[in-house]
Motif scaffolding. Structure first.
Motif, PDB file in Angstrom:
ATOM      1  N   SER A 210      -3.781  19.681 -23.366  1.00  0.00           N
ATOM      2  CA  SER A 210      -5.083  19.894 -23.470  1.00  0.00           C
ATOM      3  C   SER A 210      -5.843  21.201 -23.367  1.00  0.00           C
ATOM      4  CB  SER A 210      -5.788  19.074 -22.281  1.00  0.00           C
ATOM      5  OG  SER A 210      -5.414  19.396 -20.947  1.00  0.00           O
ATOM      6  N   HIS A 211      -4.985  22.167 -22.781  1.00  0.00           N
ATOM      7  CA  HIS A 211      -5.410  23.572 -22.996  1.00  0.00           C
ATOM      8  C   HIS A 211      -5.134  24.488 -24.049  1.00  0.00           C
ATOM      9  CE1 HIS A 211      -1.063  24.218 -21.631  1.00  0.00           C
ATOM     10  NE2 HIS A 211      -1.263  25.201 -22.296  1.00  0.00           N
ATOM     11  N   ILE A 212      -4.666  23.873 -24.946  1.00  0.00           N
ATOM     12  CA  ILE A 212      -4.373  24.466 -26.377  1.00  0.00           C
ATOM     13  C   ILE A 212      -5.215  24.303 -27.410  1.00  0.00           C
ATOM     14  CG2 ILE A 212      -2.708  22.834 -27.358  1.00  0.00           C
ATOM     15  CD1 ILE A 212      -2.173  26.545 -27.375  1.00  0.00           C
ATOM     16  N   CYS A 213      -5.638  25.254 -28.172  1.00  0.00           N
ATOM     17  CA  CYS A 213      -6.165  25.064 -29.508  1.00  0.00           C
ATOM     18  C   CYS A 213      -5.083  25.518 -30.465  1.00  0.00           C
ATOM     19  CB  CYS A 213      -7.740  25.775 -29.523  1.00  0.00           C
ATOM     20  SG  CYS A 213      -8.445  25.796 -31.136  1.00  0.00           S
ATOM     21  N   MET A 214      -4.556  24.818 -31.179  1.00  0.00           N
ATOM     22  CA  MET A 214      -3.597  25.414 -32.313  1.00  0.00           C
ATOM     23  C   MET A 214      -4.066  25.500 -33.615  1.00  0.00           C
ATOM     24  SD  MET A 214       0.482  24.338 -32.641  1.00  0.00           S
ATOM     25  CE  MET A 214       1.062  25.192 -31.093  1.00  0.00           C
ATOM     26  N   ILE A 215      -4.086  26.694 -34.113  1.00  0.00           N
ATOM     27  CA  ILE A 215      -4.485  26.837 -35.678  1.00  0.00           C
ATOM     28  C   ILE A 215      -3.204  27.313 -36.388  1.00  0.00           C
ATOM     29  CG2 ILE A 215      -5.919  27.688 -37.279  1.00  0.00           C
ATOM     30  CD1 ILE A 215      -7.677  28.729 -34.583  1.00  0.00           C
ATOM     31  N   LEU A 216      -2.978  26.226 -37.415  1.00  0.00           N
ATOM     32  CA  LEU A 216      -1.849  26.431 -38.242  1.00  0.00           C
ATOM     33  C   LEU A 216      -2.282  26.946 -39.477  1.00  0.00           C
ATOM     34  CD1 LEU A 216      -0.050  23.000 -37.510  1.00  0.00           C
ATOM     35  CD2 LEU A 216       0.338  25.383 -36.313  1.00  0.00           C
ATOM     36  N   ILE A 217      -1.897  27.812 -40.230  1.00  0.00           N
ATOM     37  CA  ILE A 217      -2.334  28.396 -41.402  1.00  0.00           C
ATOM     38  C   ILE A 217      -0.988  28.353 -42.377  1.00  0.00           C
ATOM     39  CG2 ILE A 217      -3.231  30.219 -42.771  1.00  0.00           C
ATOM     40  CD1 ILE A 217      -4.316  31.268 -40.158  1.00  0.00           C
ATOM     41  N   SER A 218      -1.376  28.138 -43.770  1.00  0.00           N
ATOM     42  CA  SER A 218      -0.665  27.878 -44.857  1.00  0.00           C
ATOM     43  C   SER A 218      -1.338  28.152 -45.942  1.00  0.00           C
ATOM     44  CB  SER A 218       0.089  26.804 -44.968  1.00  0.00           C
ATOM     45  OG  SER A 218       1.256  26.591 -45.816  1.00  0.00           O
ATOM     46  N   SER A 219      -0.633  28.696 -47.231  1.00  0.00           N
ATOM     47  CA  SER A 219      -1.245  28.573 -48.751  1.00  0.00           C
ATOM     48  C   SER A 219      -1.472  27.360 -49.116  1.00  0.00           C
ATOM     49  CB  SER A 219      -0.630  29.851 -49.300  1.00  0.00           C
ATOM     50  OG  SER A 219       0.881  29.426 -49.443  1.00  0.00           O
TER      51      SER A 219
ATOM     52  N   LEU B   9      -6.077  20.864 -32.346  1.00  0.00           N
ATOM     53  CA  LEU B   9      -5.471  21.373 -33.495  1.00  0.00           C
ATOM     54  C   LEU B   9      -6.321  21.242 -34.895  1.00  0.00           C
ATOM     55  CD1 LEU B   9      -2.484  21.344 -34.658  1.00  0.00           C
ATOM     56  CD2 LEU B   9      -2.642  19.006 -34.763  1.00  0.00           C
ATOM     57  N   TYR B  10      -5.850  22.438 -35.457  1.00  0.00           N
ATOM     58  CA  TYR B  10      -6.529  22.703 -36.978  1.00  0.00           C
ATOM     59  C   TYR B  10      -5.295  23.009 -37.928  1.00  0.00           C
ATOM     60  CZ  TYR B  10     -10.803  22.760 -34.624  1.00  0.00           C
ATOM     61  OH  TYR B  10     -11.952  22.656 -33.826  1.00  0.00           O
ATOM     62  N   LEU B  11      -5.414  22.554 -39.259  1.00  0.00           N
ATOM     63  CA  LEU B  11      -4.698  23.181 -40.217  1.00  0.00           C
ATOM     64  C   LEU B  11      -5.589  23.618 -41.264  1.00  0.00           C
ATOM     65  CD1 LEU B  11      -2.187  23.581 -42.023  1.00  0.00           C
ATOM     66  CD2 LEU B  11      -2.206  21.046 -42.455  1.00  0.00           C
ATOM     67  N   PHE B  12      -5.484  24.729 -41.572  1.00  0.00           N
ATOM     68  CA  PHE B  12      -6.327  25.377 -42.535  1.00  0.00           C
ATOM     69  C   PHE B  12      -5.442  25.978 -43.795  1.00  0.00           C
ATOM     70  CE2 PHE B  12      -8.912  27.216 -38.823  1.00  0.00           C
ATOM     71  CZ  PHE B  12      -9.895  25.811 -38.739  1.00  0.00           C
ATOM     72  N   TYR B  13      -5.764  25.604 -44.952  1.00  0.00           N
ATOM     73  CA  TYR B  13      -4.777  26.155 -46.085  1.00  0.00           C
ATOM     74  C   TYR B  13      -5.940  26.152 -47.144  1.00  0.00           C
ATOM     75  CZ  TYR B  13      -4.980  21.434 -48.399  1.00  0.00           C
ATOM     76  OH  TYR B  13      -5.634  20.342 -48.789  1.00  0.00           O
ATOM     77  N   GLY B  14      -5.290  26.733 -48.214  1.00  0.00           N
ATOM     78  CA  GLY B  14      -6.012  27.212 -49.542  1.00  0.00           C
ATOM     79  C   GLY B  14      -5.972  28.632 -49.989  1.00  0.00           C
TER      80      GLY B  14
ATOM     81  N   ARG C 174       0.356  31.823 -38.522  1.00  0.00           N
ATOM     82  CA  ARG C 174       0.225  31.757 -40.018  1.00  0.00           C
ATOM     83  C   ARG C 174       1.707  31.514 -40.631  1.00  0.00           C
ATOM     84  NH1 ARG C 174      -3.282  35.230 -42.324  1.00  0.00           N
ATOM     85  NH2 ARG C 174      -1.730  35.895 -43.855  1.00  0.00           N
ATOM     86  N   ASP C 175       1.687  31.166 -41.870  1.00  0.00           N
ATOM     87  CA  ASP C 175       2.711  30.610 -42.479  1.00  0.00           C
ATOM     88  C   ASP C 175       3.738  29.536 -41.690  1.00  0.00           C
ATOM     89  OD1 ASP C 175       4.592  30.029 -44.584  1.00  0.00           O
ATOM     90  OD2 ASP C 175       5.740  31.961 -44.106  1.00  0.00           O
ATOM     91  N   PHE C 176       2.979  28.758 -41.237  1.00  0.00           N
ATOM     92  CA  PHE C 176       3.648  27.912 -40.057  1.00  0.00           C
ATOM     93  C   PHE C 176       4.723  27.088 -40.815  1.00  0.00           C
ATOM     94  CE2 PHE C 176       0.918  24.407 -41.946  1.00  0.00           C
ATOM     95  CZ  PHE C 176       1.651  23.170 -41.302  1.00  0.00           C
TER      96      PHE C 176
END
Length: 343
Positions: free
Chosen positions: A114-123, A26-31, A90-92
């Motif tokens: 365990s099989h998932i790589c979830m990437i959440l993106i937000s401004s 799991l990742y959360l990327f924002y900015g 995107r814009d989760f």
């Protein structure tokens, strides 16, 4: 390996961790720097998903266009001939409309397959929200702010290296200083520079790319002050006219001229007081490239000349604001006055 907290994991550290093979579920990327987010997402995608089954195991969805239940069903689907499925949202936050949906999403986050790589993106994010705290606890959170200093220099060098080119440190510093407010624009200029020099040239210097770089206001003001310092009034006027043709505001040009003269003046005073370059940087809080340029330009002026030039510029600013004189003419007269002082 000890888990890095949200405060520990910046852009550079994240790159290093992914390269080491330590990927999370799991990742959360924002900015604000979307280009950096895209790079990281593509890097993770290429690391985890085999090219031949890319479309089956990689999904990019817009939160505002999807239902939460559909996203969860997608994430729970086992990958095809691969160990991992990558789902980018995107814009989760658009998926979370009320407390029920937040709880549903939070429960899913806390029990990710365990099989998932979830990437959440937000401004932006609200760190007080339960969903944020759950993401921080289970995964990695990275804020993508504008790169600065050595991180920006490395990013530029890697950009050229990726295309089989090398760039000298001086040119990298020049690019970093000229386009440090907008990575998208910087990336565009790098691509143009690489195309311009062609395939044969591997080592790139500043002179190789200056002809095709967009002349920003700050860089043009550097050149204008250089021309004045070299007593080349005609060139100074030519640079001014070029800036105006490019649509730059006369008021903004004058502001930058005043700023640069004042910076040169302050650098010269600090140098005469015996301060080192490091001390000057700590005092003035300016980029090293900008300070080096100002100090170099100071070799063409005395403190008395700079004081006169600064007074002329401030008087010009007042005259323009009072409507006494047309801005373009006022700046031309200013350059003439400064040139007369130096002659």
């Amino acid at each position: 390996m000890e888990r890095l907290t949200v405060m520990d994991m910046g852009y550079v550290e994240l790159i290093k961790e992914i390269k080491s093979g330590n990927l999370r579920n799991l990742y959360l990327f924002y900015g604000s720097e979307e280009i950096l987010i895209r790079e990281i997402v593509n890097f993770i995608r290429k690391t985890l998903v085999k090219k031949e089954v890319d479309e089956m195991n990689y999904s990019l969805v817009e939160g505002k266009d999807e239902e939460l239940e559909d996203i969860i069903a997608l994430a729970e689907t086992m990958p095809f001939f691969s160990q991992k499925r990558v789902v980018v949202i995107r814009d989760f936050l658009s998926l979370i409309g009320d407390r029920d949906s937040e709880k549903t999403f939070t429960d899913f986050i806390e029990n990710l397959p365990s099989h998932i790589c979830m990437i959440l993106i937000s401004s932006t994010v609200d760190k007080r929200k339960k969903i944020y705290k759950s993401i921080e606890k289970k995964g990695i959170v990275t804020e993508f702010q504008p790169l600065k200093g050595n991180a920006l220099i490395r990013w530029i060098e890697e950009r050229f290296s990726h295309e089989g080119k090398k760039i000298d440190k001086r040119t990298a510093l020049f690019l970093a200083n000229t386009f440090n407010r907008n990575l998208e624009e910087l990336d565009s200029e790098i691509k143009k520079a690489i195309t311009y020099v062609g395939e044969e040239k591997e080592f790139i210097k500043q002179d190789d790319i200056l002809p095709i770089l967009r002349k920003t206001l700050e860089n043009n003001v550097f050149l204008l002050i250089d021309a004045l310092g070299q007593k080349d009034f005609r060139r100074a006027i030519s640079i001014l006219n070029d800036m105006l043709k490019e649509g730059e505001s006369s008021i903004w040009i004058l502001f930058m001229i005043i700023r640069q003269i004042r910076l040169i003046y302050r650098c010269l005073i600090l140098l005469q007081n015996g301060l080192s370059f490091k001390d000057i940087q700590e005092t003035l809080k300016e980029h090293p490239f900008v300070l080096k340029k100002a100090i170099t330009q100071g070799n063409n002026f005395s403190l008395k000349q700079l004081n006169h030039a600064l007074n002329f510029a401030l008087e010009t600013d007042v005259e323009i604001k009072k409507g006494v004189i047309e801005p373009k003419l006022a700046i031309e007269i200013l350059l003439l006055k400064v040139s007369a002082v130096l002659s």
